[in-house]
Design a protein around this motif. Structure first.
Motif, short mmCIF file in Angstrom:
data_model
loop_
_atom_site.label_atom_id
_atom_site.label_comp_id
_atom_site.label_asym_id
_atom_site.label_seq_id
_atom_site.Cartn_x
_atom_site.Cartn_y
_atom_site.Cartn_z
N TYR A 132 0.69 -1.17 -0.15
CA TYR A 132 0.13 0.04 0.08
C TYR A 132 0.84 1.17 -0.01
CZ TYR A 132 -4.58 -1.87 0.44
OH TYR A 132 -5.78 -2.79 0.29
N PHE B 146 -0.64 4.69 -1.55
CA PHE B 146 -0.77 5.94 -0.87
C PHE B 146 0.18 7.03 -1.15
CE2 PHE B 146 -2.13 3.38 3.28
CZ PHE B 146 -3.33 2.88 2.47
N ILE C 17 -0.21 10.40 0.33
CA ILE C 17 -0.37 9.99 1.72
C ILE C 17 0.91 9.18 2.19
CG2 ILE C 17 -1.60 8.39 3.46
CD1 ILE C 17 -4.06 8.89 1.58
N LEU D 184 3.00 6.59 4.54
CA LEU D 184 2.81 5.57 5.29
C LEU D 184 3.93 5.19 6.02
CD1 LEU D 184 0.99 3.19 6.25
CD2 LEU D 184 1.65 1.93 4.14
N ALA E 262 -6.81 5.25 4.89
CA ALA E 262 -6.74 6.06 3.48
C ALA E 262 -8.06 6.58 3.00
CB ALA E 262 -6.00 5.33 2.52
N GLY F 201 -7.45 9.88 5.09
CA GLY F 201 -6.64 10.46 4.23
C GLY F 201 -6.24 11.62 4.02
N ASP G 84 -4.52 6.97 11.49
CA ASP G 84 -4.44 7.91 10.50
C ASP G 84 -4.85 9.31 11.26
OD1 ASP G 84 -7.29 8.88 10.80
OD2 ASP G 84 -7.84 6.95 10.23
#
Length: 468
Positions: free
Chosen positions: A335, A339, A344, A346, A377, A381, A403
């Motif tokens: 992922y 992301f 995003i 991670l 996400a 996100g 998150d």
């Protein structure tokens, strides 16, 4: 109403019938006891008086002396002549003297006289007077001269006053018994009504719920088993209403979720097929959209199939030894690039402590991790950052996914793992992903906890026993 009548009928047949039998037995026993008490006392008194009289006559040696003194005793010495009849009878049972009325030549011929004439010490009889039909009690005692019965002394009393007293006492007892029975009946009727009416109300409410009136509530009147039943029906009604609402929302949501990618797939497929896109980059872009939307449809169908297996009891695990740290790292690696494209970051924090191989279903565990990362996400996100970590706490492996988005409203936290529940979130999805995740974790004897993290964002914690 048939049920109400049925309960009342059973109550009448069981409780009231038993109570009526008890009251009747009690009144009957009391009446018999009273009759025995009054008659026994009266009999004892008469026997005592006739014994005294017999002793007075026992000293006479000739029949002439006996009759002369008997006449004097009857006419002047007998004290209770106003209420007792003292009689002197000869050896044939014929009355010679009577203290109550001037009578002679009358032969009563009752069992007490026969007993005395036959030589028994004393005869007692209760019954109707042969002459007057009056209810009487008579006591007779033989008088002997030179060993032979020459006469019988007899005391007779009327039982009218005694019978009247007994009738009054028995009447009072019967009245009290009837009052007790009436009190039992009306109190029981109130009790039965307090059960029947709520049962009828429950029946009608259940019929309304069955007809589609979900959420209807009943008023609770008693804090007892019936009240608990009403609480359970009310709770069931609310939960059915909630489930119906979630089902409708789920159908609406799934319809929208299916329609959106299908529209994109259909649109781009027709565009490419009709040759409206000639640039190779645009064709590649359109094919990419088709593949992406098809993959999303596949994932949604897989979620629905998983949920269906759970509901039908066909959900199984394929257990094998797995390195849980490696599984989490693979999911993060998968992922991380996705992301990054969406802006995003991670971040993964590993644990220096080594974990033994754990007996889990690697595919189901990967499904949980991927679903949780996808949710992070999707719903958080906007925070542009997601943190994952793994650590050991005693005999548990603890995986956290956090998150930095807006978090979950407090009032929605208890329901986020409920099937079809989406709350106020506008993110795309079927609303069953977390329900499937929790089922998988619970099947591994673990727990799935969802809450808000300090400083903002949502924190998901998965705990799995290392010894599993």
């Amino acid at each position: 109403m048939k049920r109400m009548k049925g309960i009342r009928k059973r109550w009448m047949m069981n409780s009231i019938s038993a109570a009526l039998l008890v009251v009747l037995l009690a009144v009957t026993s009391f009446s018999v006891a009273m009759v025995s008490y009054y008659y026994s006392n009266l009999r004892t008194g008469l026997q005592s008086k006739i014994t005294v009289a017999a002793n007075m006559f026992s000293g006479y040696k000739t029949e002439a002396d006996y009759y002369q003194n008997a006449s004097a005793f009857v006419t002047g010495q007998f004290e209770d002549s106003d209420r007792l009849n003292f009689q002197i009878l000869d050896s044939e049972g014929v009355v010679h003297f009577s203290s109550l009325i001037q009578i002679s030549g009358y032969k009563p011929d009752t069992p007490d006289i026969h007993d005395a004439l036959s030589g028994q010490p004393m005869g007692v009889w209760t019954g109707a007077d042969p002459n007057t039909e009056e209810h009487i009690m008579a006591v007779s005692c033989p008088l002997k001269v030179n060993g032979e019965v020459v006469s019988v002394i007899r005391i007779v009393t009327s039982l009218a006053l005694v019978d009247r007293q007994i009738f009054i006492v028995v009447g009072v007892a019967l009245t009290v018994g009837l009052l007790v029975l009436a009190l039992l009946y009306f109190s029981g009727l109130f009790f039965v009504r307090s059960i029947v009416e709520p049962v009828v109300q429950v029946t009608r409410t259940a019929e309304h719920i069955a007809a589609g009136s979900y959420g209807v509530q009943m008023e609770k009147q008693f804090d007892d088993e019936v009240g608990d039943l009403i609480d359970a029906i009310n709770d069931m009604s609310l939960k059915i209403k909630q489930s119906e609402k979630m089902k409708n929302e789920f159908i609406s949501s799934v319809s929208h979720e299916l329609r959106t990618p299908l529209t994109a797939i259909n649109g781009w497929a027709e565009t490419i097929m009709n040759g409206e896109v000639r640039d190779a980059q645009d064709v590649k872009k359109g094919m990419g959209i088709i593949v992406s939307e098809a993959r999303r449809l596949t994932n949604m169908v897989e979620e629905l199939l998983e949920f269906s297996r759970i509901q039908d009891g066909r959900f199984t695990l394929s257990i094998e030894p797995v390195d849980i740290k490696a599984e989490l790292e693979d999911a993060v690696y998968t992922y991380k690039e996705f992301f990054r494209r969406d802006g995003i970051e991670l971040h993964h924090t590993d644990c220096e402590e080594e974990f033994p191989l754990m007996n889990v279903d690697s595919e189901r565990l990967r499904q949980v991790l991927c679903n949780l990362l996808d949710n992070a996400a999707k719903h958080g996100g906007s925070g542009k950052r997601i943190d994952t970590a793994i650590r050991r706490e005693e005999d548990e492996a603890v995986i956290t996914i956090r998150d930095y988005g807006p978090g979950i409203p407090e009032e929605e936290l208890p329901h986020v793992k409920t099937k079809f529940y989406k709350g106020s979130s506008k993110a795309r999805g079927s609303g069953i992903g977390l329900a499937v995740c929790e089922e998988i974790v619970v099947r591994h004897q673990g727990t799935l906890e969802i809450g808000n993290a300090e400083g903002g964002g949502c924190l998901v914690t998965v705990r799995l026993p290392i010894g599993t």
